[in-house]
Design an enzyme around this catalytic site. Structure first.
Site, short mmCIF file in Angstrom:
data_model
loop_
_atom_site.label_atom_id
_atom_site.label_comp_id
_atom_site.label_asym_id
_atom_site.label_seq_id
_atom_site.Cartn_x
_atom_site.Cartn_y
_atom_site.Cartn_z
N GLY A 60 -8.15 -7.95 -9.36
CA GLY A 60 -8.69 -6.96 -8.45
C GLY A 60 -9.87 -6.21 -9.01
O GLY A 60 -11.00 -6.70 -9.01
N ARG A 61 -9.63 -5.01 -9.52
CA ARG A 61 -10.71 -4.12 -9.97
C ARG A 61 -11.59 -4.77 -11.03
O ARG A 61 -12.79 -4.49 -11.09
CB ARG A 61 -10.11 -2.82 -10.51
CG ARG A 61 -9.25 -2.08 -9.51
CD ARG A 61 -10.03 -1.28 -8.52
NE ARG A 61 -9.26 -1.10 -7.28
CZ ARG A 61 -9.67 -0.40 -6.25
NH1 ARG A 61 -10.85 0.19 -6.28
NH2 ARG A 61 -8.93 -0.29 -5.16
N CYS A 68 0.84 -1.20 0.00
CA CYS A 68 0.00 0.00 0.00
C CYS A 68 0.88 1.25 0.00
O CYS A 68 1.70 1.44 0.91
CB CYS A 68 -0.93 0.02 1.21
SG CYS A 68 -2.01 1.48 1.25
N LYS A 85 1.98 -9.61 0.47
CA LYS A 85 1.60 -8.96 -0.79
C LYS A 85 2.49 -7.73 -0.91
O LYS A 85 2.43 -6.84 -0.07
CB LYS A 85 0.12 -8.57 -0.82
CG LYS A 85 -0.33 -8.05 -2.18
CD LYS A 85 -1.85 -7.85 -2.23
CE LYS A 85 -2.31 -7.52 -3.64
NZ LYS A 85 -1.87 -6.17 -4.07
#
Length: 342
Positions: free
Chosen positions: A225-226, A93, A132
């Site tokens: 993901g998206r 992140c 991750k």
């Protein structure tokens, strides 16, 4: 044994328990991840609200973020006690909030701390502790540096690496970090060749099952993901083509299951929109799909969902399901398989 072949990425404000339940109706095999959860929220917050999930969601991983080995170890223990199959450490992140908290991608600047964290987490739980991560930071990443990071984490006991195949640019927004840094999936492919004893899952910019199948010939797993949030039926053929399971239900059948789920959740006090917002894209690209979105967005209630369902039953029919003669010769949809998520 952790099955890494196909998973849905942890996404803040997206992969809550309601969306995960929806995805599980589309695919039994895909691995699910929670939203990124900061360790202090687990230690001090409402654990039931943060961590509870339904049995149907398995296999499911809890993604944690933080920078203190003891706090993360305790949060991992709590997650394991709640029944999670995997504890994942966020090292990717790039947000300003993550930087202020000293967690996420900026931790890659301190591999000694990362090793200490991973060792503490690994000693605290029996389920797999995974990471991750990004390729590196500030566009200065090198393959050699990436490989050294993997070696350091492997020495701390990590065997599974989910790699977002981009650098993290800490001066950019989270959204820009998903778009501007170039993708280097070939580096993740190379990692698998150089560390065959480890498990590598590649992530970033993968928009279709066909793309996922391409990467699955080169690495152990793919994380989408998206693309899944924008259309959950990207996973429509995942069970059959990846996991060797029967094809899952149609969009309409999934919508009906979500209707029953919403009714149950409303009785528990869940606001209808908490569930409905994840259903907006259920008919993306299909006839009347925009009207479906509008009805749910404007109505935001169980009654609005009922109206939208009636519309789709009239316009779409039982998409993908065979028809059989009705009692008076009319055509009616054959019932789908009565499988529920496990």
């Amino acid at each position: 044994m952790l099955d890494p072949r196909l998973s849905v990425a942890p996404m803040v404000d997206r992969t809550d328990r309601h969306f995960r339940f929806l995805v599980r109706q589309v695919s039994l095999g895909v691995r699910l991840y929670t939203e990124m959860t900061v360790d202090q929220a687990v230690l001090r917050g409402n654990r039931e609200r943060l961590l509870a999930f339904r049995p149907e969601e398995h296999p499911i991983a809890l993604q944690l973020a933080g920078s203190d080995p003891k706090s993360l170890a305790e949060a991992a223990r709590i997650g394991e006690a709640f029944g999670y199959d995997e504890i994942n450490l966020n090292l990717g992140c790039p947000s300003e909030k993550a930087q202020e908290g000293g967690y996420g991608a900026c931790l890659l600047l301190d591999l000694a701390r990362v090793r200490e964290i991973l060792k503490a987490m690994g000693e605290a739980v029996r389920v797999p502790v995974t990471v991750k991560m990004r390729l590196g930071l500030e566009g200065k990443e090198t393959y050699r540096g990436l490989a050294q990071s993997v070696e350091a984490m492997a020495e701390a006991g990590v065997k599974v690496f989910v790699v977002h195949a981009r650098s993290a640019l800490l001066a950019l927004s989270t959204k820009a970090n998903r778009e501007i840094p170039p993708l280097r999936h070939d580096w993740v492919h190379r990692l698998k060749g150089d560390f065959p004893q480890l498990t590598f899952v590649t992530n970033g910019g993968i928009r279709s099952l066909e793309e996922a199948l391409f990467h699955l010939k080169r690495v152990d797993g793919v994380m989408l993901g998206r693309a899944v949030y924008e259309d959950p039926f990207v996973l429509e053929e995942a069970d059959r083509r990846v996991f060797g399971l029967p094809r899952r239900p149609s969009r309409l059948e999934v919508a009906r299951r979500m209707r029953a789920y919403l009714e149950e959740e409303v009785l528990k006090g869940t606001p209808p929109w908490a569930v409905l917002r994840h259903m907006l894209n259920l008919f993306r690209g299909r006839p009347k799909g925009r009207l479906w979105r509008r009805l749910l967005s404007e109505g935001r209630s169980l009654q609005a969902l009922d109206r939208a369902l009636r519309l789709m039953e009239e316009e779409v029919g039982e998409e993908g399901e065979k028809e059989k003669p009705g009692p008076r010769g009319q055509r009616e949809a054959a019932p789908g398989p009565a499988r529920e998520g496990v």
